[in-house]
Design a protein around this motif. Structure first.
Motif, mmCIF file in Angstrom:
data_model
loop_
_atom_site.group_PDB
_atom_site.id
_atom_site.type_symbol
_atom_site.label_atom_id
_atom_site.label_comp_id
_atom_site.label_asym_id
_atom_site.label_seq_id
_atom_site.Cartn_x
_atom_site.Cartn_y
_atom_site.Cartn_z
ATOM 1 N N GLU A 90 0.824 -1.218 0.000
ATOM 2 C CA GLU A 90 0.000 0.000 0.000
ATOM 3 C C GLU A 90 0.857 1.267 0.000
ATOM 4 O O GLU A 90 0.360 2.331 0.337
ATOM 5 N N HIS A 91 2.139 1.104 -0.309
ATOM 6 C CA HIS A 91 3.044 2.250 -0.293
ATOM 7 C C HIS A 91 3.521 2.571 -1.703
ATOM 8 O O HIS A 91 3.792 1.686 -2.492
ATOM 9 N N ARG A 92 3.616 3.864 -2.000
ATOM 10 C CA ARG A 92 4.111 4.296 -3.301
ATOM 11 C C ARG A 92 5.141 5.399 -3.079
ATOM 12 O O ARG A 92 4.912 6.334 -2.316
ATOM 13 N N SER A 93 6.302 5.282 -3.720
ATOM 14 C CA SER A 93 7.368 6.276 -3.543
ATOM 15 C C SER A 93 7.672 6.978 -4.853
ATOM 16 O O SER A 93 7.752 6.339 -5.906
ATOM 17 N N GLU A 96 -3.535 4.875 -0.478
ATOM 18 C CA GLU A 96 -2.131 4.492 -0.377
ATOM 19 C C GLU A 96 -1.353 5.504 0.447
ATOM 20 O O GLU A 96 -1.679 6.694 0.467
ATOM 21 N N GLN A 97 -0.295 5.017 1.073
ATOM 22 C CA GLN A 97 0.649 5.903 1.740
ATOM 23 C C GLN A 97 1.680 6.304 0.691
ATOM 24 O O GLN A 97 2.317 5.452 0.078
ATOM 25 N N HIS A 146 5.163 8.263 -0.403
ATOM 26 C CA HIS A 146 6.447 8.730 0.136
ATOM 27 C C HIS A 146 7.128 9.535 -0.951
ATOM 28 O O HIS A 146 7.339 9.024 -2.054
ATOM 29 N N SER A 157 5.650 12.230 3.793
ATOM 30 C CA SER A 157 4.857 11.038 3.531
ATOM 31 C C SER A 157 3.463 11.244 4.106
ATOM 32 O O SER A 157 3.315 11.851 5.167
#
Ligand code: C2O
Ligand code: CU
Ligand code: CU
Length: 509
Positions: free
Chosen positions: A63-66, A104-105, A107, A148
């Protein structure tokens, strides 16, 4: 070629005139007078393929996108063979389009390789104040900033740009801007193949010198820099080959000050499907839509095989929209798939903001070109304290010439402009509103939920010279019930003290 030469000769003449006026009777010039009022109609050769910023999906882990951005200087050729120094994100001018998804979280890694401090603000995003990228989140040269947050808002086209205290106009003018697409995971039935039938258009006016460089020394009194050279996605004289019968354009007014009254040369109708921070429940058929600095609009336009049409901007009476401009030549392919049905209702679009009957009303008086409620921006002063999740009525009372008004970490519905309901194309969720001279805008504003009594968000005129000169205020979002005990004075971090002291270019006190 002859047309290009005559255009540039004319621009040169105009600059001379503007310079003479600025030194002679600058203070007395009426807004928008002079070269910036002339426009470019009929003088542009649309020979350059429209650049489309690359779409970055970033790196995904669960669930994380950077996403990674590097701010640096480079060179761009707006005129062929004439390299101009410019600033950009990951490229010499502008930056990639960043995709994020609701739920989504995200970053962000933002490295500043510029020769001076800057910041990066996520315009339109709902997020904690420390992640907002305003003047309090300064990034020193050589430093990396890593905010973030959880993306929690409906589908929309947002954007990112620097927001350093007193220097936003210059940093944006040199090229630092990019788009953010928020995907909320719903199927809205709109074209969505980026670069094919879903095309971003970042509109900017610039002053290009005879040598093809961006001129920064010819501001029009009151408005700051307004130019007759129009860049779309950084391309001067752009043309684009259309390969679908129905195109969704995500349009950002990325100009420092100029407003665009958009229309097609043949007055064709199109459908407005979205505004700043949300799609429209009731899409609007129209042949013209206006956007001021910082605003976005999403439209659907149909094309027939083989045709050519110009997107242009009509002159208006607001001062900031003086001049007739040709913006972009669109040429449709010889064969196209059938056009799609434009939606008449979008059930998936967010509801308007509804203020309760006892909503708190705050008034913001815009006067001159440096003040809100008779005060210039001060980095250490909290002007307003708002309880988390509040819905309030904000009245923006403009007692002078044209301004606009942007609120961070908020989404609003325009209730009225000068007592009248807003134009139907302005009925979607907004974060920026144009406030014509001598009028009052009434807004129903939904504020965010992230509390932080020590880190403010901004509200300001988004005409960047005005913002830099002090036409900005600060608010904090606090736990409901703690409004009274919230300090109105901030102790600034050392780098904020420093940016407080930097002299403002074009600041006349
Ligand atoms: Cu687009 Cu406070 O900014
Ligand atoms: Cu903003
Ligand atoms: Cu203004």
């Amino acid at each position: 070629m002859a047309r290009m030469v005559s255009r540039r000769a004319f621009v040169g003449l105009g600059l001379g005139l503007a310079a003479a006026l600025a030194t002679g009777c600058g203070a007395d010039r009426s807004p928008g007078a002079g070269d910036a009022a002339r426009g470019n109609r009929g003088e542009v050769s649309f020979v350059n393929p429209l650049a489309v910023p690359p779409l970055e999906t970033g790196e995904i882990a669960g669930e994380h996108r950077s996403h990674s951005l590097v701010m640096s200087s480079g060179t761009s050729e707006f005129l062929p063979g004439m390299p101009a120094p410019t600033w950009g994100f990951n490229q010499p001018y502008l930056g990639p389009t960043l995709l994020v998804r609701s739920g989504e979280q995200v970053h962000m890694r933002v490295r500043n390789d510029l020769p001076e401090a800057s910041s990066v603000h996520w315009h339109g995003m709902r997020l904690p104040a420390r992640m907002d990228g305003g003047p309090h989140q300064s990034i020193e040269p050589g430093q990396t900033w890593e905010p973030s947050w959880l993306v929690d808002q409906p589908a929309a086209t947002l954007w990112y740009h620097p927001h350093p205290h007193g220097r936003t106009a210059q940093h944006v003018y040199r090229g630092l801007s990019g788009l953010i697409i928020v995907d909320d995971g719903q199927d809205h039935g709109l074209p969505s193949t980026y670069g094919v039938d879903d095309i971003p258009l970042i509109l900017q006016d610039r002053v290009l010198g005879e040598d093809g460089t961006l001129r920064e020394d010819q501001p029009v009194a009151i408005w700051g820099l307004m130019g007759n050279d129009i860049l779309v996605n950084g391309t001067l004289g752009p043309r684009h080959e259309v390969s679908a019968a129905t195109i969704r354009f995500r349009i950002l007014n990325g100009a420092n000050t100029r407003m665009f009254n958009l229309e097609f040369a043949d007055q064709r109708e199109f459908t407005v499907v979205g505004t700043d921070v949300g799609l429209l429940r009731e899409p609007v058929r129209t042949s013209s839509v206006s956007i001021s600095s910082g605003e976005r609009v999403e439209i659907l336009v149909d094309f027939t095989p083989g045709e050519e049409v110009l997107l242009r901007s009509r002159s208006g009476s607001a001062g900031v929209d003086d001049g007739e401009f040709d913006l972009l030549l669109l040429r449709a392919a010889a064969t196209l798939p059938p056009a799609m049905q434009h939606p008449t209702v979008m059930a998936t679009a967010p509801a308007p903001v509804q203020a309760p009957a006892d909503a708190r009303v705050r008034t913001f008086q815009l006067s001159g070109d440096t003040k809100i409620n008779a005060k210039e921006m001060a980095m250490d002063r909290i002007d307003e304290v708002v309880p988390a999740g509040a819905i309030e009525i904000w009245e923006v009372d403009n007692i002078v010439f044209s301004h606009n008004f942007h609120i961070h970490d908020a989404a609003f519905t325009i209730l009225s402009i000068d007592g009248q309901p807003p134009h139907p194309t302005q009925q979607g969720l907004k974060d920026t509103v144009f406030v014509p001279g001598y009028t009052k805008a009434r807004l129903a504003v939904a504020f965010g939920h992230h509390t932080d009594p020590n880190t403010p968000y901004m509200y300001h005129c988004h005409m960047l010279t005005h913002e830099d000169k002090g036409m900005m205020g600060q608010f904090v979002i606090v736990e409901p019930g703690t409004e009274e005990s919230t300090p109105r004075q901030l102790t600034l971090a050392p780098q904020d003290e420093h940016s407080q002291e930097t002299d403002h270019p074009g600041h006349h006190g």
